[in-house]
Enzyme design. Structure first.
Site, PDB file in Angstrom:
ATOM      1  N   ASP A 149      21.002  -8.038  -9.097  1.00 40.61           N
ATOM      2  CA  ASP A 149      19.399  -7.897  -9.031  1.00 40.61           C
ATOM      3  C   ASP A 149      19.123  -7.459  -7.507  1.00 40.61           C
ATOM      4  O   ASP A 149      20.115  -7.818  -6.591  1.00 40.61           O
ATOM      5  CB  ASP A 149      18.591  -9.024  -9.406  1.00 40.61           C
ATOM      6  CG  ASP A 149      17.347  -8.807  -9.639  1.00 40.61           C
ATOM      7  OD1 ASP A 149      16.691  -8.014  -9.534  1.00 40.61           O
ATOM      8  OD2 ASP A 149      16.595 -10.015 -10.040  1.00 40.61           O
ATOM      9  N   ASP A 150      18.132  -7.020  -7.165  1.00 39.98           N
ATOM     10  CA  ASP A 150      17.873  -6.689  -5.879  1.00 39.98           C
ATOM     11  C   ASP A 150      17.722  -7.748  -4.700  1.00 39.98           C
ATOM     12  O   ASP A 150      18.034  -7.715  -3.742  1.00 39.98           O
ATOM     13  CB  ASP A 150      16.859  -5.740  -5.563  1.00 39.98           C
ATOM     14  CG  ASP A 150      15.463  -6.016  -6.117  1.00 39.98           C
ATOM     15  OD1 ASP A 150      14.608  -6.679  -5.131  1.00 39.98           O
ATOM     16  OD2 ASP A 150      15.054  -6.109  -7.434  1.00 39.98           O
ATOM     17  N   CYS A 171       6.846 -11.886   5.550  1.00 40.95           N
ATOM     18  CA  CYS A 171       6.457 -10.798   6.123  1.00 40.95           C
ATOM     19  C   CYS A 171       5.096 -10.824   6.721  1.00 40.95           C
ATOM     20  O   CYS A 171       4.232 -11.360   5.819  1.00 40.95           O
ATOM     21  CB  CYS A 171       6.793  -9.720   5.190  1.00 40.95           C
ATOM     22  SG  CYS A 171       6.377  -7.991   6.031  1.00 40.95           S
ATOM     23  N   CYS A 224      12.447 -10.777   7.554  1.00 43.40           N
ATOM     24  CA  CYS A 224      12.322 -11.349   6.224  1.00 43.40           C
ATOM     25  C   CYS A 224      13.718 -12.166   6.009  1.00 43.40           C
ATOM     26  O   CYS A 224      13.875 -13.024   5.392  1.00 43.40           O
ATOM     27  CB  CYS A 224      11.947 -10.523   4.887  1.00 43.40           C
ATOM     28  SG  CYS A 224      13.034  -9.097   4.690  1.00 43.40           S
ATOM     29  N   GLY A 267      -0.020  -1.291   5.945  1.00 40.61           N
ATOM     30  CA  GLY A 267       0.665  -2.062   7.056  1.00 40.61           C
ATOM     31  C   GLY A 267      -0.162  -3.454   7.071  1.00 40.61           C
ATOM     32  O   GLY A 267      -0.862  -3.537   6.434  1.00 40.61           O
ATOM     33  N   CYS A 326      11.214  -0.934   8.396  1.00 40.51           N
ATOM     34  CA  CYS A 326      11.499  -2.122   7.617  1.00 40.51           C
ATOM     35  C   CYS A 326      12.734  -1.742   6.870  1.00 40.51           C
ATOM     36  O   CYS A 326      12.777  -0.818   6.084  1.00 40.51           O
ATOM     37  CB  CYS A 326      10.361  -2.059   6.685  1.00 40.51           C
ATOM     38  SG  CYS A 326      10.709  -2.935   5.181  1.00 40.51           S
ATOM     39  N   CYS A 346       0.846  -1.202   0.098  1.00 35.78           N
ATOM     40  CA  CYS A 346      -0.079  -0.048   0.099  1.00 35.78           C
ATOM     41  C   CYS A 346       0.695   1.488   0.154  1.00 35.78           C
ATOM     42  O   CYS A 346       1.989   1.380   0.432  1.00 35.78           O
ATOM     43  CB  CYS A 346      -0.928   0.471   1.137  1.00 35.78           C
ATOM     44  SG  CYS A 346      -1.868  -1.131   1.567  1.00 35.78           S
ATOM     45  N   SER A 389      15.223  -1.986 -11.106  1.00 37.75           N
ATOM     46  CA  SER A 389      15.435  -2.110  -9.797  1.00 37.75           C
ATOM     47  C   SER A 389      16.830  -2.598  -9.330  1.00 37.75           C
ATOM     48  O   SER A 389      17.485  -1.980  -8.277  1.00 37.75           O
ATOM     49  CB  SER A 389      14.483  -3.248  -8.641  1.00 37.75           C
ATOM     50  OG  SER A 389      14.692  -4.147  -9.293  1.00 37.75           O
ATOM     51  N   CYS A 421      13.406  -3.357  11.154  1.00 33.09           N
ATOM     52  CA  CYS A 421      12.877  -4.951  11.257  1.00 33.09           C
ATOM     53  C   CYS A 421      13.302  -5.365   9.883  1.00 33.09           C
ATOM     54  O   CYS A 421      13.362  -4.888   8.912  1.00 33.09           O
ATOM     55  CB  CYS A 421      11.323  -4.749  10.794  1.00 33.09           C
ATOM     56  SG  CYS A 421      10.424  -6.272  10.517  1.00 33.09           S
TER      57      CYS A 421
END
Lengths: 493, 493, 493, 493
Positions: B369-370, B406, B465, B126, B260, B24, B307, B462
């Site tokens: 790559d990310d 997550c 992940c 969230g 995050c 979001c 990215s 945080c």
């Protein structure tokens, strides 16, 4: 809040705009494999009771499914894809003419909620006359309304009732409610059909084998091939479980019934049977009463199609004056057209109702219509007859003058817009430019439905639109605006 | 209940499907004459945070107005007609990638309710990790949910709180809630922006003259010409009244923040500034760390666009290996095509990312790559490089292995689908058929954001992940499924 | 005649509005079972050559099938239903940016006609510069035009030719035509691909097994997995029969070719190979030429994304100045938004191209773009860089000044709107408010494509937009408006 | 070629499916300021002549404008936006039931072409019986057809005629054409209305002040407020210039007229006047003839609504048996519904025509319908009457048996599907399960239109569907398939 839904076609079908308008039709079926397909057909047969929006909710033993749309049943529920979204052996549906609550999709019924007792769907024909009061209380306690429909009040009353079972909660809720309601509800256990204590709005029960059907009118039973069993009684609550068991209770005592008499005059289809009488035969009988009460010296009797046809046949048979189709109605109505600036007087009326000039020319005619609301259309029809060469135009109306608003689920203009509330019959005749005008008497109307006349102390029907005597309190109106009430006495059975 | 809304285009934009996905973006503005137009622009700048649906609610001092749609901001809010439905000097909006709650229009935010205290609109970024527990209790007490969104729990908690004022009710509600939330709310008094005590999801404040703006990222401030004021602090609640007064409180105590870290890796736009750092510069720094930790002997550095570009520039600058666009990304993505039966291997990947054969042929390449999620796209990209003639393919990833799901508003596959949860780095290299594979270390990642490394006792972000250490309880998961928690200690300010 | 088609979304994608614009891409395939699916993928890879409309026609050995739509390939041809309407082993398609002929569906190609020789479909990239003259003659003789497209002239010339065979009629028709055309045609016998005598617009041939493919650019071959065979030669006409036999003729003599040089500058995708050169490498080479011809003293090189990226990489490598992404391009473009009245300077540019403020602030920058047309966007980009804190802005353009209109299928504004036609380089620098401005020289451009420079007597490319020297007659312009022509001499092979 | 247009709703209105069907209605007006608005109203009054598609073309003195759509007039031309696309003082329109030429938008009339003489628009009611022969020749000469409509042949004949003026070209074209045509054309000079030499299809002329109107039926004049002037004579060609001058010629000699007699039986609206007779009165007269020729002993006369109503009134008046509405027709037809699998026999018929059980039960009934085509609907209606309790069902048909196909613009099934072509009256009675069945005689039908009976040598109407005597050659049928012709002799005036 002004929720702007995605744009839907407002579908401003302008069919017979100057009429009172029944606001809803409801239909439910429990038992068959393809409950939604049967519901779609049944609602289609009730389309005359509401053209603006339609919804169907089904239950497959595990989950509820719902689909709603703006427009006609055939536009929304005729495809296999649409029905595939609605599996299950129980379904209920609703056609609606916009009334309380605006016209967004979120007001389209059946309404549904996940309650602590499980899913609950409800389809409502009628109007709750203390909905605003009840809603205010509920919001104070933390209820959040999704729609502006009066029907949602019932759901929140059920949700917040302290009784443990759904049925007790439902009865608890209805005891707080005043006004008119015929309801078809669904729970994970089965279907509930019920009618307010006065039975103001209609509801009938039918059957095909082990399948039970509920509908606003018998014509919906005919179309799906069900046999008529009986009316749901005023104040009766019928439960049918998913395994087909039927039980009935009368939780609201036993007041004398007051069904709406206007269903016989205009709302119902002529091929329905209501309160044990053929609607078509009642309308012919009104025509005969009219001929006896207000005979006109004329050459032909012409109905304003289609609603005036049965009364015109009755008038013609009683009077011996030949019945002729002096007005031809187009099947292709649809949206109002842009009027050309040069000429074409009354083109908008003519595209629906055109004079059959060859028949009308030089004749003295009796025009039969079912009612006069604002009077604007009557004026145009009379003009059209004169433009077509009618020598005299005598208007006869198959109901008493409509002087009062309805608060029980019928769309009526404000009282000040009703022609009969503004002037007497003579002035009305001048307004519509007829050579003469007469309405059937209230006693004549009661005779046509098979009674001796209207019993003033204890009338057998709700006739508030003609008499102004309302059979329930009208809380939301406020104390100062309360009209004359004619609350029913408890029936001694 | 399975509400079948009218058919909307499911908009299955397939852009970079094998990524974690921020769910979001939110935006709010209070003060200007055309709040909705500014909100539409701001949401457009946050479109990368949610492409499935979008909604805007405005307030004109008297009424709230709302409009929602499936698809992109530009498809729904670029016309004058759309904005004309949203008058007023206060507006808030939401872009959403479908997560909790299915994808019907009724889950599109801002959610709105008419409470006893007046209208209340809420936009949420969230995820509430005890939403199911709270909902069960609320339904028991008679609450009727309109949506399946976890956000609606907050509204019902506010509606049923016993405190008299909206603000107290709102704080009362949030105290019952666990998980991650950045919220922008509107009441008839003004706007409330707040962030969960750990500040897991981002939220910034900006200003244009007397107008206050809140947004998920600073890029939304840039696009509308607002200056960046500061971040909304973790655990802070800011109120701005309609006449422009700003006040702030910290109702949730003072725990150490845990924003995050993946926002820096992938979610945020490179031209945003997050936690005081340029996202672009952090990504370049990750590339430099990678070059130091895992240098490959190669001829050219190729980013997986878009990215991977900043990290690849960092890798190239640190290593001295030339940066080249060896993969060209199409701007015209859109729906997945029907694949021809004869041939065309990997056509679906190629229509978005095509090898620049003239550059790749015969070269030893470092691909940047990310992240790697399921690994399926990485495999196809490596194949595409080999088909284009690459001599060697060395894959370098600008984040540690993504081993855990997550629960804070990011769309992750089940843990069992995460490649890094299923195998070690060597096996992953074989799976994607690369000549070598390396990930930046967790300490390298912390260094890139400007720290010394990760403090195991009290990590500043945080990073669940990567590490599996979750900073909140996860009530809805059930006791047996509780992962390792890393609950924050109260900060001694 | 003003045919008002049913309303289609005008799709005013505003991507990089201030550019010259290639007007069409074409694609054809003969042989495979699912020719239409392959054509859809191929056209998708050519989407950058035309975004307004798309059509595909297929042939199943008996009948031709056609489907056309407004918008992108993915919006119209990604569903199984769409492709099911297009059966057969031969198909051709067209993407179009609106040019000659307005934007109704009836101008969307391939055009089709039932001729006496059988069905005939044609897809055209280019522009016929005597179309109006030819059309006037044809209408005199009784021809009825369905579209306003110049391409339909070819069909009527074929229909009314006196030669007996379709091929002879087709050649007869093309001999009357002047201007630029790459054509892919279908008849019941097979496919015909041909290119005008100067080869102004591109056309390449590829192959997958027994399947032949024709496309505007090699990138379309890559995406469907075809190997590149060779270019269709200028003036060559290739026939492929349904059973896979290929034959070639050169019916228009042997003039020296003059392909469009702007394909290398901007139109083609960087991953295409054109005239034997990698488009990406040519653009990097232009950047290197620019660095040699017009070095700026600066801290960073920033491309205007995406078209400026390869030249910026070349400039950075040659100059040693670091390459950085100082402008971030949004993937979510879509319609122009309503601009808020209060503030938000240049919001419309910013929503596509946002300054990466953290990188730009305080730096002396070299901005690299491919061309300047009207100059309005350049001005906004320079302003955006200054707003983001750039210390100096030096603009470098990877093509010579665009001073002349194109009449060969490229959408150019009227000459009077071209900035370079209105002022010299110094004035242009002032207009766009850059600290300095330089264009690559025409000889530098020719060097970048691998030649020594431009041979004034016999240039190897059509460079009329830079030099004003047009290689064909321009009959429809009228005698007074004829610009300087540079008609080609017959090549001595 | 199979042109797949963008998807339109096929609008499969299933109204009275088992009828012959007039295929077109046409309307034109020259003079008024808002010609298109008047044309929309006029076409709406002709909607019963074609429900599938509609088009209007207008001319504003300079340009022609056109708009076409699938569905009803009201769906396509009721908005101000739609009419704003059609400026001008001359307009013509067409409603169409799909016949020759498939149902894409490109077959929707008026057809338009830019000829060497200027724009030319044409609206056609009828069918050209040598269209295929003419088309083959035209394509040989290079003509390219846009549609598959037979009407386009006329345009190409005009375009390729060697006469200099449009009028001479038009007459030249019509001389080559055989079959039935009523035409309304527009040129930059004005309007041309004409009717084939036999006047098979109708066309009338009306007037409002200086404005001339042409229409298929007089009802269209009524609705727009025009007075009826006269019919366009068979073989007459009327020109009206833009400044209002009217001239008339008879270019095709003087054969005896043969207008279609089925217009009186079913096609025309009852409120139209055709050939000087009220359609309603003719239908009542047919009912009286039927009562005289085939009286049934019965209790009530019931029409199959709506087309059977006038004949039923005539039958009731002549026989003295009461007329009753024993079948109620729903106004809400729309798409065919999915039939539920369990039960609901004939639900699809019932949703349009429901038995009025209260009237029918226990009665001997005479059912009056206008015609029997395949017989399938008649069977269902008889079953419905029996299901509703009818004691006896006597079917009476207000036309002779329909034994032959029409080739003049009426949609008839193949001859082998016509019930009357397959069996005699007794067998038909058994097929539809009626207790008795009778048709009016051909002489009775001629008497009802005011003649003495049918003159075998020189019948005054085209009655080929009853008698098989066709008044024109039918070239496209091929020599072997030629039915009996009844070519007219030249009238001696």
């Amino acid at each position: 809040m002004n929720h702007s839904e995605p744009l839907f076609d407002a579908a401003p079908w302008d069919v017979d705009a100057d009429k009172l308008r029944e606001e809803c039709g409801i239909f439910g079926v429990i038992g068959p494999r393809d409950a939604a397909a049967i519901t779609a057909l049944g609602l289609h047969a009730l389309q005359h009771r509401g053209q603006e929006a339609v919804g169907i909710t089904s239950f497959d033993g595990h989950e509820f499914y719902s689909r709603r749309g703006i427009g006609h049943v055939a536009q929304n529920f005729s495809s296999a894809e649409a029905l595939a979204e609605l599996p299950g052996i129980m379904a209920a549906g609703h056609v609606r003419y916009s009334t309380t609550g605006g016209s967004g999709l979120r007001n389209v019924q059946p309404l549904f909620a996940d309650l602590a007792t499980g899913g609950f769907a409800i389809a409502h024909n009628g109007n709750i006359s203390n909905a605003m009061h009840l809603k205010r209380d509920l919001v104070q306690k933390g209820a959040i309304f999704q729609s502006t429909s009066d029907t949602e009040v019932i759901i929140h009353l059920v949700a917040t009732s302290r009784y443990p079972t759904l049925l007790d909660r439902f009865i608890d809720a209805l005891r707080l409610v005043e006004g008119a309601y015929s309801l078809i509800c669904m729970t994970p256990e089965g279907m509930i059909a019920c009618r307010d204590p006065l039975g103001i709005r209609p509801l009938v029960m039918g059957r095909i084998g082990d399948t039970y059907v509920f509908a606003s009118e018998t014509v919906a039973l005919d179309v799906i091939g069900a046999e008529f069993v009986r009316e749901v009684e005023p104040g009766e609550l019928i439960e049918v479980s998913l395994d087909g068991k039927l039980s009935t209770t009368r939780p609201f005592g036993n007041p004398a019934a007051r069904p709406c008499i206007f269903e016989h005059v205009y709302f119902s289809r002529p091929d329905s049977v209501m309160g044990g009488e053929s609607v078509y035969e009642v309308r012919k009988a009104i025509g005969r009463e009219l001929a006896r009460e207000a005979l006109a010296e004329a050459d032909i009797v012409i109905p304003v199609p289609d609603s005036g046809v049965p009364a015109a046949l009755g008038y013609a048979q009683e009077s011996g004056i030949p019945f002729e189709l002096g007005i031809i109605r187009s099947h292709y109505v649809g949206r109002t057209f842009i009027q050309p600036s040069d000429g074409a007087r009354n083109a908008d009326v003519k595209r629906k109702h055109n004079a059959n000039r060859a028949i009308v020319q030089g004749k003295r005619i009796v025009l039969i219509d079912d009612s006069i609301v604002r009077g604007t259309t009557s004026l145009k029809i009379v003009q059209m007859m004169r433009d077509a060469g009618a020598a005299e135009v005598h208007m006869r109306i198959a109901s008493p003058p409509t002087e009062h608003s309805c608060f029980y689920g019928v769309d009526t203009p404000e009282r000040s817009k009703l022609l009969a509330a503004r002037m007497d019959v003579q002035a009305m005749a001048e307004f519509i430019q007829a050579d003469s005008l007469a309405f059937v008497s209230i006693d004549g109307l009661y005779r046509a439905v098979g009674l001796q006349g209207r019993e003033a102390k204890c009338p057998k029907f709700c006739d508030a639109c003609f008499t102004g005597e309302y059979p329930t309190r009208l809380t939301d109106l406020g104390e100062r605006d309360q009209p004359q009430l004619s609350l029913p006495v408890e029936k001694v059975a």
